[in-house]
Design a protein around this motif. Structure first.
Motif, PDB file in Angstrom:
ATOM      1  N   GLY A  85      51.055  31.760  25.491  1.00  0.00           N
ATOM      2  CA  GLY A  85      50.942  31.986  26.926  1.00  0.00           C
ATOM      3  C   GLY A  85      51.098  33.451  27.273  1.00  0.00           C
ATOM      4  O   GLY A  85      50.337  34.003  28.088  1.00  0.00           O
ATOM      5  N   SER A  86      52.075  34.094  26.643  1.00  0.00           N
ATOM      6  CA  SER A  86      52.296  35.518  26.891  1.00  0.00           C
ATOM      7  C   SER A  86      51.126  36.357  26.368  1.00  0.00           C
ATOM      8  O   SER A  86      50.675  37.307  27.032  1.00  0.00           O
ATOM      9  CB  SER A  86      53.593  35.957  26.203  1.00  0.00           C
ATOM     10  OG  SER A  86      53.815  37.342  26.379  1.00  0.00           O
ATOM     11  N   ILE A  87      50.623  35.988  25.198  1.00  0.00           N
ATOM     12  CA  ILE A  87      49.493  36.722  24.615  1.00  0.00           C
ATOM     13  C   ILE A  87      48.268  36.612  25.511  1.00  0.00           C
ATOM     14  O   ILE A  87      47.569  37.608  25.763  1.00  0.00           O
ATOM     15  CB  ILE A  87      49.188  36.183  23.203  1.00  0.00           C
ATOM     16  CG1 ILE A  87      50.327  36.530  22.247  1.00  0.00           C
ATOM     17  CG2 ILE A  87      47.864  36.749  22.685  1.00  0.00           C
ATOM     18  CD1 ILE A  87      50.279  35.772  20.937  1.00  0.00           C
ATOM     19  N   GLN A  88      47.989  35.406  26.004  1.00  0.00           N
ATOM     20  CA  GLN A  88      46.843  35.217  26.885  1.00  0.00           C
ATOM     21  C   GLN A  88      46.966  36.077  28.134  1.00  0.00           C
ATOM     22  O   GLN A  88      45.984  36.669  28.593  1.00  0.00           O
ATOM     23  CB  GLN A  88      46.696  33.744  27.268  1.00  0.00           C
ATOM     24  CG  GLN A  88      46.133  32.880  26.160  1.00  0.00           C
ATOM     25  CD  GLN A  88      45.917  31.441  26.577  1.00  0.00           C
ATOM     26  OE1 GLN A  88      46.205  30.523  25.831  1.00  0.00           O
ATOM     27  NE2 GLN A  88      45.411  31.225  27.766  1.00  0.00           N
ATOM     28  N   THR A  89      48.169  36.163  28.681  1.00  0.00           N
ATOM     29  CA  THR A  89      48.383  36.975  29.875  1.00  0.00           C
ATOM     30  C   THR A  89      48.142  38.453  29.577  1.00  0.00           C
ATOM     31  O   THR A  89      47.434  39.146  30.318  1.00  0.00           O
ATOM     32  CB  THR A  89      49.814  36.782  30.397  1.00  0.00           C
ATOM     33  OG1 THR A  89      50.001  35.414  30.774  1.00  0.00           O
ATOM     34  CG2 THR A  89      50.069  37.671  31.611  1.00  0.00           C
ATOM     35  N   ARG A  90      48.724  38.923  28.484  1.00  0.00           N
ATOM     36  CA  ARG A  90      48.605  40.350  28.149  1.00  0.00           C
ATOM     37  C   ARG A  90      47.161  40.740  27.812  1.00  0.00           C
ATOM     38  O   ARG A  90      46.719  41.848  28.126  1.00  0.00           O
ATOM     39  CB  ARG A  90      49.521  40.694  26.975  1.00  0.00           C
ATOM     40  CG  ARG A  90      51.009  40.607  27.293  1.00  0.00           C
ATOM     41  CD  ARG A  90      51.822  40.969  26.062  1.00  0.00           C
ATOM     42  NE  ARG A  90      53.235  40.683  26.229  1.00  0.00           N
ATOM     43  CZ  ARG A  90      54.112  41.506  26.777  1.00  0.00           C
ATOM     44  NH1 ARG A  90      53.707  42.677  27.238  1.00  0.00           N
ATOM     45  NH2 ARG A  90      55.383  41.181  26.872  1.00  0.00           N
ATOM     46  N   LEU A  91      46.450  39.828  27.163  1.00  0.00           N
ATOM     47  CA  LEU A  91      45.084  40.138  26.750  1.00  0.00           C
ATOM     48  C   LEU A  91      44.046  39.680  27.768  1.00  0.00           C
ATOM     49  O   LEU A  91      42.851  39.893  27.571  1.00  0.00           O
ATOM     50  CB  LEU A  91      44.777  39.481  25.390  1.00  0.00           C
ATOM     51  CG  LEU A  91      45.658  39.894  24.214  1.00  0.00           C
ATOM     52  CD1 LEU A  91      45.167  39.218  22.936  1.00  0.00           C
ATOM     53  CD2 LEU A  91      45.680  41.404  24.046  1.00  0.00           C
ATOM     54  N   GLU A  92      44.516  39.036  28.851  1.00  0.00           N
ATOM     55  CA  GLU A  92      43.614  38.464  29.857  1.00  0.00           C
ATOM     56  C   GLU A  92      42.594  37.536  29.188  1.00  0.00           C
ATOM     57  O   GLU A  92      41.398  37.572  29.491  1.00  0.00           O
ATOM     58  CB  GLU A  92      42.914  39.574  30.652  1.00  0.00           C
ATOM     59  CG  GLU A  92      43.897  40.437  31.448  1.00  0.00           C
ATOM     60  CD  GLU A  92      43.191  41.487  32.289  1.00  0.00           C
ATOM     61  OE1 GLU A  92      41.965  41.621  32.160  1.00  0.00           O
ATOM     62  OE2 GLU A  92      43.866  42.161  33.086  1.00  0.00           O
ATOM     63  N   ALA A  93      43.107  36.705  28.280  1.00  0.00           N
ATOM     64  CA  ALA A  93      42.272  35.764  27.534  1.00  0.00           C
ATOM     65  C   ALA A  93      42.459  34.362  28.099  1.00  0.00           C
ATOM     66  O   ALA A  93      43.572  33.953  28.403  1.00  0.00           O
ATOM     67  CB  ALA A  93      42.654  35.780  26.054  1.00  0.00           C
ATOM     68  N   ARG A  94      41.354  33.622  28.213  1.00  0.00           N
ATOM     69  CA  ARG A  94      41.418  32.273  28.776  1.00  0.00           C
ATOM     70  C   ARG A  94      41.753  31.217  27.738  1.00  0.00           C
ATOM     71  O   ARG A  94      42.227  30.129  28.087  1.00  0.00           O
ATOM     72  CB  ARG A  94      40.082  31.919  29.441  1.00  0.00           C
ATOM     73  CG  ARG A  94      39.791  32.701  30.699  1.00  0.00           C
ATOM     74  CD  ARG A  94      38.404  32.418  31.209  1.00  0.00           C
ATOM     75  NE  ARG A  94      37.379  32.891  30.262  1.00  0.00           N
ATOM     76  CZ  ARG A  94      36.077  32.759  30.457  1.00  0.00           C
ATOM     77  NH1 ARG A  94      35.638  32.148  31.545  1.00  0.00           N
ATOM     78  NH2 ARG A  94      35.216  33.234  29.576  1.00  0.00           N
ATOM     79  N   ASN A  95      41.509  31.509  26.468  1.00  0.00           N
ATOM     80  CA  ASN A  95      41.752  30.511  25.434  1.00  0.00           C
ATOM     81  C   ASN A  95      41.925  31.210  24.094  1.00  0.00           C
ATOM     82  O   ASN A  95      41.878  32.439  23.992  1.00  0.00           O
ATOM     83  CB  ASN A  95      40.601  29.494  25.372  1.00  0.00           C
ATOM     84  CG  ASN A  95      39.244  30.160  25.255  1.00  0.00           C
ATOM     85  OD1 ASN A  95      39.060  31.086  24.464  1.00  0.00           O
ATOM     86  ND2 ASN A  95      38.288  29.709  26.055  1.00  0.00           N
ATOM     87  N   ARG A  96      42.090  30.403  23.039  1.00  0.00           N
ATOM     88  CA  ARG A  96      42.345  30.942  21.706  1.00  0.00           C
ATOM     89  C   ARG A  96      41.159  31.739  21.175  1.00  0.00           C
ATOM     90  O   ARG A  96      41.341  32.728  20.450  1.00  0.00           O
ATOM     91  CB  ARG A  96      42.665  29.792  20.748  1.00  0.00           C
ATOM     92  CG  ARG A  96      43.923  29.043  21.088  1.00  0.00           C
ATOM     93  CD  ARG A  96      44.031  27.786  20.248  1.00  0.00           C
ATOM     94  NE  ARG A  96      44.353  28.073  18.863  1.00  0.00           N
ATOM     95  CZ  ARG A  96      45.590  28.203  18.409  1.00  0.00           C
ATOM     96  NH1 ARG A  96      46.611  28.074  19.235  1.00  0.00           N
ATOM     97  NH2 ARG A  96      45.804  28.443  17.128  1.00  0.00           N
ATOM     98  N   VAL A  97      39.971  31.304  21.506  1.00  0.00           N
ATOM     99  CA  VAL A  97      38.799  32.024  21.025  1.00  0.00           C
ATOM    100  C   VAL A  97      38.768  33.437  21.599  1.00  0.00           C
ATOM    101  O   VAL A  97      38.436  34.398  20.907  1.00  0.00           O
ATOM    102  CB  VAL A  97      37.508  31.262  21.377  1.00  0.00           C
ATOM    103  CG1 VAL A  97      36.292  32.045  20.912  1.00  0.00           C
ATOM    104  CG2 VAL A  97      37.520  29.887  20.742  1.00  0.00           C
ATOM    105  N   GLU A  98      39.143  33.573  22.868  1.00  0.00           N
ATOM    106  CA  GLU A  98      39.149  34.901  23.479  1.00  0.00           C
ATOM    107  C   GLU A  98      40.287  35.759  22.922  1.00  0.00           C
ATOM    108  O   GLU A  98      40.172  36.981  22.850  1.00  0.00           O
ATOM    109  CB  GLU A  98      39.234  34.785  24.999  1.00  0.00           C
ATOM    110  CG  GLU A  98      37.962  34.232  25.606  1.00  0.00           C
ATOM    111  CD  GLU A  98      37.921  34.329  27.113  1.00  0.00           C
ATOM    112  OE1 GLU A  98      38.918  34.802  27.717  1.00  0.00           O
ATOM    113  OE2 GLU A  98      36.898  33.939  27.701  1.00  0.00           O
TER     114      GLU A  98
END
Length: 213
Positions: A184-197
């Motif tokens: 969850g934190s990684i997605q926020t920091r990277l502005e990624a919507r899912n694991r592929v992003e």
């Protein structure tokens, strides 16, 4: 029970995938479609947990149908090696993963289970090859990746290497809940919507080209 829709313009492919998946006690194929138009209608009416979506189809192809389907279902793009030019559009459309049509029964089942659990499969034989192409601009996303903590970077590298949540738990000796918190934190920091992003960002930054550790 994981519900699945199979979308492909080839009847033999639809039948083959459906037979494999229906043989699993916890998976049920609830519909099939032959093109993107039918796929959108099916997703809206049946809301399957997972849609296996072919890229090249008549009337409306998988890439055009993808953003209309993702509000209702997780989508695994079904592709062949010569489809690699389409990966950027598929990622932008919100695809959860990629499978080859000849990937085999075990990988097909694993991909569906992973997608249903929000743990999208990244096939080493296909997706990592596709994502590695995106590392041609090493500076892209480097700033965002640099903001990850040491543990977040470890988790993100494993995601980009195709590891599932359970495999990350076992490799890093942390709980499933901790893995999900990091994601969850990684997605926020990277502005990624899912694991592929997440994986795409790691490859784009050049991080995956560096030695681990």
């Amino acid at each position: 029970m994981i519900t699945v829709a199979v979308v492909d313009d080839q009847e033999m492919v639809r039948m083959g995938f459906s037979l494999i998946l229906d043989a699993e006690d916890s998976i049920s194929v609830i519909g099939q479609a032959a093109d993107g138009v039918e796929a959108i209608d099916l997703a809206r009416s049946q809301k399957p947990d997972v849609v296996l979506l072919d890229i090249r189809m008549p009337r409306l192809d998988g890439l055009a149908a993808l953003p209309e389907i993702t509000p209702y279902s997780r989508v695994i793009m079904v592709t062949t090696f010569d489809d690699d030019d389409y990966v950027d559009a598929a990622l932008d459309g919100g695809a959860s993963g990629f499978l080859l049509k000849d990937a085999g029964a075990d990988l097909l089942i694993a991909g569906v289970r992973a997608a249903a659990n929000g743990d999208a499969l990244i096939s080493p034989s296909l997706t990592l090859d596709l994502l590695s192409r995106r590392s041609s601009s090493p500076a892209r996303n480097a700033h965002a990746v640099a903001r990850l903590s040491a543990r977040e970077l470890e988790v993100a590298r494993l995601v980009a290497a195709g590891r599932t949540n359970q495999e990350i738990c076992e490799q890093l000796f942390i709980s499933l809940g901790t893995v999900k918190t990091h994601l969850g934190s990684i997605q926020t920091r990277l502005e990624a919507r899912n694991r592929v992003e997440i994986a795409a960002a790691m490859w784009e930054s050049g991080e995956m080209d560096r030695p681990n550790g």
